[in-house]
Motif scaffolding. Structure first.
Motif, short mmCIF file in Angstrom:
data_model
loop_
_atom_site.label_atom_id
_atom_site.label_comp_id
_atom_site.label_asym_id
_atom_site.label_seq_id
_atom_site.Cartn_x
_atom_site.Cartn_y
_atom_site.Cartn_z
N GLU A 253 0.87 -1.18 0.00
CA GLU A 253 0.00 0.00 0.00
C GLU A 253 0.91 1.22 0.00
O GLU A 253 1.65 1.46 0.96
N ASN A 255 1.19 5.33 -0.38
CA ASN A 255 0.55 6.64 -0.33
C ASN A 255 1.61 7.68 -0.68
O ASN A 255 2.60 7.84 0.06
N GLU A 400 -2.62 7.11 -4.33
CA GLU A 400 -2.58 5.84 -3.62
C GLU A 400 -2.57 4.70 -4.63
O GLU A 400 -3.39 4.67 -5.55
#
Length: 528
Positions: A253, A255, A400
């Motif tokens: 993940e 960001n 993202e």
């Protein structure tokens, strides 16, 4: 007589109880373990917010301790410095996969802050020279006590007898990291992000500046790594959920927060090495038939097409772009697993992992970029591959991306309804075969095997679909092979000039594709 305590000793003593609870260590064992800073509240959301706020401020480079000493710790010296396994993070009963740390060195001169995570608390791992074993004459012996770490590695489960010598994931240098595949060998590397790779602008290498390490609760449960990224043009917060399977699976993940407009942002980047293979005759003075960590780029497009693009060692820097919408996957593969190709018992190229990127959620429009640089040796990576979003990247955005990385021998879901290209060969074309034939005529021989071709009737032939960006295609011939139950397609291409030629080939039966789509970038002036 009362001994004097340093500031670090006082800090460690003040939080001894908190650290012992954090790591599940009490009594004498705690005194022999790592030293920690205070335990503080931790949440990934807060790390994301820190990255967001950092993007609004001026960039500050990471710490570079004792530059003159660090410059003396070359590749050989760095390899002789070993972290002591008895000081491993999560080496206690609560940890399944111990974590050890890398020292700084000439090629890893920046330090990274390390933290141990337990629930909603984290404590910094404080650097101590005594954590490392090294030769008496090592330049690293002169490093100051507050030097810091360059990276870390996750070791095999303590249930295995080799855990003190075998690791399966390593983060070291800028935002680089790598993992072993199911054949237990390291090879290509990944990065957190790529900035302006193979563009008119200088390439930028952002750094992971802080790591937060959360232990696995049991074997086959994930080690979770949180990371803060910082660079002149971008900041970011990452969560890596890392599982030890037959190979390694990593859920990412990312960001990202651009500080500046970015011309070329590379998502899920990977770097690898390709020197030569059987279809590249420019290095036939070598005693081996191949030397590479990866031999091709595989793509599963959003429309469902399966693409195989063999790697080339080009005469000059080369970028190939594959436009797509919501790709299903892509990666640099090592498909040739025959040890007789490499004839190298030490480098084990036949065991190098493939890396497949599986996007999670829609990535929208963009393109897979394959960057190939010329090389005359196998010591340095000369390949790059990454996803470039179609929309411009502007300062102040919040981006993202989620994806799953498969470090394994092959891609996770290879098609069963398509044959694969298993060999590419290039030679002199034209008929008859005489030295008088013009050198601009090249002959390609491509072998396809598996899938529907295994049962394809031998009394008829599949149709070859060939297209080229320029040049003339002739002498097309398709036949079965007698040695490997494959179908071999041969054709000639004649061209003038030095500009690269893009070739596209697949076999079909009526309207049904029988094979993956084979792509190739031919450099006419190169010796094959």
């Amino acid at each position: 007589m009362t001994s004097q305590l340093s500031r670090r000793d006082l800090l460690s003593a003040s939080f001894a109880t908190a650290v012992a609870g954090l790591l599940g260590v009490t009594g004498p064992a705690a005194a022999a373990a790592l030293k920690f800073g205070p335990a503080r509240a931790f949440a990934f959301g807060n790390l994301v917010q820190r990255a967001r706020e950092a993007a609004t401020k001026a960039y500050l480079p990471p710490k570079r301790p004792a530059p003159e000493i660090v410059a003396a710790i070359d590749y050989t010296q760095h390899g002789k410095i070993k972290f002591r396994p008895d000081r491993a993070l999560f080496g206690d009963d609560k940890g399944v996969y111990p974590i050890t740390f890398f020292p700084v060195g000439k090629y890893f001169a920046k330090t990274v802050k390390m933290h141990a995570v337990d629930g909603d608390k984290a404590a910094e791992v404080l650097y101590e020279p005594e954590y490392f074993d090294m030769p008496d004459d090592s330049p690293a012996a002169k490093l100051p006590e507050d030097t810091g770490f360059a990276g870390f590695q996750i070791r095999e489960s303590k249930s295995r007898p080799d855990w003190k010598t075998q690791d399966w994931v390593a983060f070291l240098g800028a935002s680089y990291f790598r993992a072993i595949g199911s054949l237990n060998e390291y090879g290509l590397s990944a990065r957190g992000v790529a900035i302006d790779t193979a563009s008119p602008l200088p390439e930028e290498f952002p750094d992971f500046t802080e790591f937060y390490l959360q232990p696995a609760s049991a074997e086959k449960q994930p080690v979770v790594v949180y990371a803060l990224l910082d660079g002149p043009s971008i900041t970011g917060a990452y969560k890596f959920t890392i599982r030890r399977t037959d190979g390694v699976i990593v859920d990412v993940e990312a960001n990202l927060f651009p500080r500046k407009d970015i011309v070329k942002l590379g998502i899920a980047p990977m770097t690898s090495m390709y020197w030569f293979s059987e279809y590249d005759r420019s290095y036939q003075l070598e005693w081996r038939r191949g030397a590479h960590d990866s031999d091709g780029l595989a793509i599963w497009t959003g429309a469902g097409e399966r693409i195989w693009r063999p790697i080339v060692n080009p005469p000059g820097p080369s970028t190939s772009t594959f436009v797509d919408e919501n790709p299903r996957g892509f990666g640099l593969m090592q498909r040739n697993r025959d040890p007789k190709t490499y004839l190298d018992r030490y480098l084990n190229y036949e065991r190098r992992p493939s890396l497949w990127i599986e996007p999670i959620g829609g990535w929208g429009g963009g393109s897979v970029h394959l960057v190939e640089f010329p090389t005359d040796h196998e010591d340095f990576d000369n390949l790059g591959c990454f996803w470039v979003p179609r929309d411009p990247i502007k300062a102040g955005q919040a981006l993202e991306f989620r994806y799953r990385m498969h470090w394994n021998a092959d891609e996770p879901n290879p098609p069963t309804n398509l044959a694969r290209p298993i060999a590419t060969r290039i030679g002199r074309g034209g008929f008859p075969y005489t030295r008088a034939n013009p050198p601009e005529i090249k002959r390609f021989s491509i072998e396809f095997a598996g899938g529907p071709l295994e049962a394809f009737p031998k009394d008829r032939k599949p149709e070859a679909v060939i297209s080229t960006s320029r040049g003339e295609i002739s002498s097309i011939f398709c036949e079965t092979t007698s040695w490997n139950n494959a179908w071999r397609l041969q054709f000639d291409i004649k061209s003038e000039g030095a500009d690269p030629i893009d070739l596209r080939v697949f076999l079909r039966d009526g309207e049904t594709a029988l094979t993956e789509t084979w792509l190739f970038k031919l450099h006419p002036q190169k010796t094959y």
